[in-house]
Design an enzyme around this catalytic site. Structure first.
Site, PDB file in Angstrom:
ATOM      1  N   LYS A 206       0.832  -1.236   0.094  1.00 36.49           N
ATOM      2  CA  LYS A 206      -0.024  -0.048  -0.037  1.00 36.49           C
ATOM      3  C   LYS A 206       0.817   1.202  -0.022  1.00 36.49           C
ATOM      4  CE  LYS A 206      -3.639   0.173   2.774  1.00 36.49           C
ATOM      5  NZ  LYS A 206      -4.640   0.393   3.867  1.00 36.49           N
ATOM      6  N   GLU A 212      10.180  -5.380   4.114  1.00 35.93           N
ATOM      7  CA  GLU A 212      10.395  -6.730   3.379  1.00 35.93           C
ATOM      8  C   GLU A 212      10.130  -6.824   1.800  1.00 35.93           C
ATOM      9  OE1 GLU A 212       8.976  -7.596   7.782  1.00 35.93           O
ATOM     10  OE2 GLU A 212       8.738  -6.155   6.215  1.00 35.93           O
ATOM     11  N   GLY A 266      -5.062  -4.740   5.266  1.00 34.44           N
ATOM     12  CA  GLY A 266      -4.372  -5.694   4.785  1.00 34.44           C
ATOM     13  C   GLY A 266      -4.732  -7.062   4.625  1.00 34.44           C
ATOM     14  N   ARG A 267      -5.370  -7.637   5.749  1.00 33.34           N
ATOM     15  CA  ARG A 267      -5.772  -8.714   5.968  1.00 33.34           C
ATOM     16  C   ARG A 267      -7.153  -9.013   5.522  1.00 33.34           C
ATOM     17  NH1 ARG A 267      -4.681  -6.559  10.429  1.00 33.34           N
ATOM     18  NH2 ARG A 267      -6.370  -6.006  12.204  1.00 33.34           N
ATOM     19  N   GLU A 352      -4.161 -11.273  14.167  1.00 32.29           N
ATOM     20  CA  GLU A 352      -3.922  -9.810  14.097  1.00 32.29           C
ATOM     21  C   GLU A 352      -4.904  -8.785  14.313  1.00 32.29           C
ATOM     22  OE1 GLU A 352      -0.507  -8.745  11.123  1.00 32.29           O
ATOM     23  OE2 GLU A 352      -2.186  -7.768  10.129  1.00 32.29           O
ATOM     24  N   HIS A 383      -2.391 -37.395  11.752  1.00 36.75           N
ATOM     25  CA  HIS A 383      -1.333 -38.287  11.909  1.00 36.75           C
ATOM     26  C   HIS A 383      -0.131 -37.066  12.354  1.00 36.75           C
ATOM     27  CE1 HIS A 383      -2.351 -41.615   9.981  1.00 36.75           C
ATOM     28  NE2 HIS A 383      -3.226 -40.956   9.292  1.00 36.75           N
ATOM     29  N   LYS A 502       9.324  -3.938  14.128  1.00 34.67           N
ATOM     30  CA  LYS A 502       9.647  -3.049  12.928  1.00 34.67           C
ATOM     31  C   LYS A 502      10.603  -1.689  13.108  1.00 34.67           C
ATOM     32  CE  LYS A 502       5.918  -4.273   9.534  1.00 34.67           C
ATOM     33  NZ  LYS A 502       4.957  -3.575   8.708  1.00 34.67           N
TER      34      LYS A 502
END
Length: 533
Positions: A206, A212, A266-267, A352, A383, A502
């Site tokens: 954005k 990153e 964002g999510r 979040e 399993h 951050k």
């Protein structure tokens, strides 16, 4: 007036009710032959069976009353009306606008945002068709055959989850890769066997400053330029951003920037421009079907009374398990391999959003908020960690997600898959008593074979995994998160907990590269010095 959750009448009634239900047995509750029907809800092709949870109709009634006391109906309407429901960042919360029809009206600061949404969707459709048809040519004249999405958080988890979920609908002539981790291994492996002349990078940020993402984007730029030259950048990069200046400075033509808005978290952004890689993969028509599935569940959520409202009921059952039955975790168990990234997607969406310890009024909560979400597709999880769920010391409620029709034609597989899902839910609910173990002729290690049972789960069934079905499923959980946040009176749409690390990393980075050390604790200082040698 501030409504304090634990002081509401409904909360206190639920506490008294929970004292009775904690000693209740799901086995005993099923003495009511109408229980399964009474505690199941179907909406928009999504069927949810809550009858294997440790609750009854009285529980649901009290939970619905709590939702009303905490103003859930008003908050739902406020969200769809564009109200500022993210007060710590001063923003509306309008992911529902991303999948609303073109004739809808949803206003933010007096402006209808729907025309802008559909203008971006139209540009995405046009671009996707050009990539898929080969009309868009790279710098050397070759068509694009590889698409690499570079993002992190919601700019990665949503697109990669949707791509994997709908891979059956994707164009198999195209290769899709996703890069998120700043660890160079992620970028190296994603591009190892790709031809730069046939590769398109989608940079999803954005602000176009996410550390990153921009580190990976600059590496992608160098990887491309060393083979094709500087002039190739504008044919091999597009941006999903709001930072036109930053996009231009990177070398991307602003005509190839796809916009989204600050009222999209964002999510919650996979149906915005962030979904461009998804649209390229499955095609605009299938993407539109997915949007239709989202909108169908959105409409159900907005218009349906609480007692029959599927996202609301999902939220309330979660509140019951977390706050009154002391569950600290919840398992998401899709019996569909295409949904292998769905648990990871929900981890961000839920934790979040609702991993908060302070109310919107700035006071520390005196009740548990978000449980830990985790999961794995069935039958793999059986399993792996199901042992803990069945016989461990903690109660971990489960959501089993299944589809009635298989995606593929290997007809003997699907009944086995669903049989396992149904059996796991049954085993968790009803367990196996010592007498039942002995009836099987077992005489040694009897206690180890006893299953306590009484461990609640919800079973969610859809007809088949289609783009529309995925939209409904994601929307279901989005709105579940929203309702729980309203009841807990926390801010579900900020993520300040992400920021401190951050900020500290930005101070440590130059120190790792030789700058004088700033003030640190003894441990961090020693670790920095060890890295520097």
């Amino acid at each position: 007036m501030v409504i304090r959750l634990t002081e509401t009448k409904a909360w206190k009634d639920l506490e008294s009710h929970a004292n009775q239900m904690k000693s209740a047995s799901i086995r005993e509750l099923f003495a009511n032959e109408g229980r399964a029907k009474a505690l199941s809800v179907e909406a928009e092709g999504v069927f949810a069976d809550f009858s294997k949870q440790r609750l009854n109709e009285e529980t649901i009634g009290l939970l619905v009353t709590l939702a009303r006391e905490m103003s859930v109906p008003a908050k739902i309407e406020a969200m769809f009306s564009g109200a500022e429901l993210n007060p710590t960042e001063g923003r509306a919360v309008l992911h529902v606008a991303l999948r609303a029809p073109s004739d809808a009206v949803i206003e933010v600061d007096g402006e209808n945002v729907i025309p802008g949404v559909h203008a971006v969707l139209a540009r995405m459709r046009d671009f996707s068709r050009r990539i898929r048809s080969g009309a868009w040519k790279g710098h050397t004249g070759k068509p694009i055959r590889n698409v690499v999405n570079i993002g992190i958080g919601g700019s990665d988890l949503g697109p990669v989850m949707a791509y994997e979920a709908l891979k059956h609908f994707s164009d198999r002539e195209l290769t899709f890769r996703f890069v998120s981790n700043v660890d160079a291994t992620d970028f190296y492996e994603a591009t190892y066997d790709l031809d730069p002349a046939e590769t398109l990078f989608i940079v999803a940020s954005k602000t176009f400053t996410t550390q990153e993402t921009m580190t990976n984007a600059q590496s992608a730029r160098r990887w491309l330029v060393q083979t094709l030259g500087e002039s190739a950048v504008d044919k091999h990069f597009v941006a999903l951003s709001t930072n036109r200046v930053g996009v231009e400075a990177f070398g991307i033509d602003p005509e190839n920037m796809f916009e989204f808005w600050d009222w999209v978290g964002g999510r919650y952004s996979m149906t915005s421009a962030i979904g461009l890689s998804t649209m390229i993969a499955i095609g605009p028509e299938n993407f539109d079907e997915m949007l239709g599935g989202f909108h169908a569940m959105d409409t159900h959520f907005r218009r349906t009374p609480l007692e029959e409202n599927l996202p609301v009921l999902m939220a309330l059952v979660g509140i019951w398990n977390t706050n009154f039955l002391d569950a600290k975790a919840q398992a998401i168990l899709p019996y569909e391999q295409y949904l292998k990234r769905f648990p990871a997607y929900l981890q961000q969406l839920v934790m979040e959003s609702n991993g908060k310890r302070v109310t919107l009024d700035g006071e520390a909560v005196d009740y548990r908020t978000c449980p830990v979400f985790f999961g794995e597709p069935g039958t793999n999880g059986q399993h792996s960690f199901y042992q803990l769920i069945h016989q461990g010391t903690e109660f971990i409620p489960c959501d089993f997600i299944g589809f009635l029709k298989p995606t593929h034609d290997f007809s003997n597989h699907h009944p086995q898959l669903l049989a396992n899902m149904l059996a796991q839910a049954e085993a968790l609910a009803f367990g196996k008593t010592e007498d039942e173990v002995r009836e099987e002729g077992v005489r040694q290690w009897v206690a180890h074979r006893v299953f306590e049972g009484n461990r609640g789960s919800t079973t969610i069934l859809l007809d088949e995994l289609t783009p529309a079905a995925l939209g409904k499923l994601v929307s279901l959980y989005e709105h579940m998160v929203f309702v729980q946040g309203v009841i807990w009176n926390i801010g579900s749409f900020d993520q300040w907990g992400v920021q401190l690390g951050k900020v500290l990393a930005s101070k440590i980075l130059p120190e790792l590269e030789g700058a004088p050390l700033g003030p640190h604790d003894a441990s961090t200082r020693a670790l920095i010095e060890r890295f520097r040698g």
